[in-house]
Design a protein around this motif. Sequence first.
Motif, mmCIF file in Angstrom:
data_model
loop_
_atom_site.group_PDB
_atom_site.id
_atom_site.type_symbol
_atom_site.label_atom_id
_atom_site.label_comp_id
_atom_site.label_asym_id
_atom_site.label_seq_id
_atom_site.Cartn_x
_atom_site.Cartn_y
_atom_site.Cartn_z
ATOM 1 N N THR A 38 2.558 1.554 -3.365
ATOM 2 C CA THR A 38 1.514 1.941 -4.370
ATOM 3 C C THR A 38 1.335 3.658 -4.231
ATOM 4 O OG1 THR A 38 0.512 -0.009 -4.533
ATOM 5 C CG2 THR A 38 -0.994 1.849 -5.168
ATOM 6 N N VAL A 39 1.151 4.040 -3.135
ATOM 7 C CA VAL A 39 0.883 5.606 -2.774
ATOM 8 C C VAL A 39 2.166 6.266 -3.331
ATOM 9 C CG1 VAL A 39 1.027 7.531 -0.952
ATOM 10 C CG2 VAL A 39 -0.301 5.485 -0.813
ATOM 11 N N ALA A 73 0.736 -1.115 -0.002
ATOM 12 C CA ALA A 73 0.087 -0.025 -0.080
ATOM 13 C C ALA A 73 1.062 1.216 0.013
ATOM 14 C CB ALA A 73 -0.767 0.037 1.281
ATOM 15 N N ARG A 132 -7.685 6.699 -10.649
ATOM 16 C CA ARG A 132 -7.348 7.265 -9.642
ATOM 17 C C ARG A 132 -8.228 6.998 -8.270
ATOM 18 N NH1 ARG A 132 -3.014 10.714 -9.354
ATOM 19 N NH2 ARG A 132 -2.002 11.338 -11.256
ATOM 20 N N LEU A 133 -9.436 6.996 -8.572
ATOM 21 C CA LEU A 133 -10.429 6.692 -7.430
ATOM 22 C C LEU A 133 -10.378 5.239 -7.210
ATOM 23 C CD1 LEU A 133 -12.825 7.361 -5.763
ATOM 24 C CD2 LEU A 133 -14.285 7.061 -7.790
ATOM 25 N N ARG A 175 2.169 6.365 -7.156
ATOM 26 C CA ARG A 175 1.103 7.348 -7.605
ATOM 27 C C ARG A 175 1.543 8.655 -7.676
ATOM 28 N NH1 ARG A 175 -3.258 8.346 -4.993
ATOM 29 N NH2 ARG A 175 -4.563 8.740 -6.599
ATOM 30 N N ARG A 176 2.321 8.997 -6.535
ATOM 31 C CA ARG A 176 3.022 10.461 -6.476
ATOM 32 C C ARG A 176 3.934 10.707 -7.448
ATOM 33 N NH1 ARG A 176 3.317 11.519 -0.070
ATOM 34 N NH2 ARG A 176 1.176 11.566 0.406
ATOM 35 N N GLU A 220 -7.849 3.263 -7.380
ATOM 36 C CA GLU A 220 -6.720 2.894 -6.522
ATOM 37 C C GLU A 220 -6.632 3.460 -5.062
ATOM 38 O OE1 GLU A 220 -2.860 3.917 -8.295
ATOM 39 O OE2 GLU A 220 -3.115 2.603 -9.928
ATOM 40 N N ARG A 221 -7.292 4.447 -5.038
ATOM 41 C CA ARG A 221 -7.626 4.762 -3.548
ATOM 42 C C ARG A 221 -8.571 3.996 -2.695
ATOM 43 N NH1 ARG A 221 -9.171 11.028 -5.450
ATOM 44 N NH2 ARG A 221 -6.892 11.811 -5.924
ATOM 45 N N LEU A 222 -9.603 3.332 -3.395
ATOM 46 C CA LEU A 222 -10.219 2.477 -2.913
ATOM 47 C C LEU A 222 -9.444 1.052 -2.497
ATOM 48 C CD1 LEU A 222 -13.600 2.864 -4.874
ATOM 49 C CD2 LEU A 222 -13.013 3.536 -2.570
ATOM 50 N N ILE A 236 -6.149 0.839 -2.194
ATOM 51 C CA ILE A 236 -5.211 1.205 -1.028
ATOM 52 C C ILE A 236 -5.875 1.267 0.089
ATOM 53 C CG2 ILE A 236 -3.722 2.730 -0.108
ATOM 54 C CD1 ILE A 236 -3.145 3.917 -2.826
ATOM 55 N N ALA A 237 -7.030 1.468 0.195
ATOM 56 C CA ALA A 237 -7.838 1.556 1.673
ATOM 57 C C ALA A 237 -8.114 0.310 2.099
ATOM 58 C CB ALA A 237 -9.096 2.336 1.698
#
Length: 251
Positions: free
Chosen positions: A115-116, A112, A231-232, A119-120, A234-236, A238-239
Motif C-alpha cells: 500500500t505504501v 502494508a 491519504r490520512l 501510494r507513492r 490510508e495512513r491510519l 497502514i499503521a
Amino acid sequence: MYSITLWEFAALAAAAVLVGFSKTAVSGANTVSLAIFAAVLPARESTGILLPVLIAGDILAVLTYRRHAHWPTLWRLFPAVAVGVVLGTLFMVWADDAMVRTSIGAILLLMAAVTVWRRRREDAPDVEETASRAGRVKARSYGVLGGFTTMVANAGGPVMSMYLLSAGFRKLGFLGTSAWFFLIVNSAKVPFSVGLGLINGRSLLLDAALVLFVVPGAFIGKACVHRINQRLFERLVIAATVVGGVQLLMR
C-alpha cells in the motif's frame, strides 16, 4: 458458540462495521478487520468466520456501485485468481493454526508495504496499456497473488487496489469493479472453506450476529466516500495493519 468475552465480541462487531465501511469507501481497509478476527479467534478458523461477513459487505457494495464495473478487467483477472485460490486452498490443507497466524501476520505486513508503494506511485502517469502483453502479465501476476492472499487470509483487497489504481481507474469505476470482483471471488471461495471445515453451523451462528454490523458501516462509507481525506485514512489503516501484523507474528 465460541468462548469469547463481551469485549471480544465488541471488537469483532467493530471489525464488521469496518468491513462495511471499506466495501463502500476505501477498498482494502478491512485488513484491519482480519487482524482483529485473527487476534480474537483461532487464526485458521477466523478466515472462514470472516468470509460471510465480507460477502455481506460485497453485496451492499454491488448494490451501491453495480453500474460502474469494468467487466473486461474482471474477465482478464478471474483465471489467474482461480489459480491463486487453488494454491491457497492447498496451503490451508496442511497449515496448522500457528502457521496460518504467522502467514496472516506476514501477509498483513506485506500488504502494508504494498500500500505504501502504491501510494507513492499513484500520482505517476500510467503509460502501460492493460491490453498489451505486459498488461496481461501484470494482470496474471496480481491475479494469482490476489487469489492466494484472499484464500489464506481474506487479504486480497490491497493487491487488487494496487492493480486497479495502476490501471488508471477513477474512484467510482474502482469501487464498482472492486465490488463485483470480491462478490464473485468470495462467493466462489465458500465451497473451499466448507470443505476445509472453516465454515460450519457454529461459525454461521456467529456470522448471523456479526453481519448486522456490516450494514451501518456500509451506509457510513457511502456517506463519506466523497468527503473522506483518503491519504490520512490510508495512513491510519497502514499503521493499524502493521500493528496487527506484528502482534500476530509475536503471539
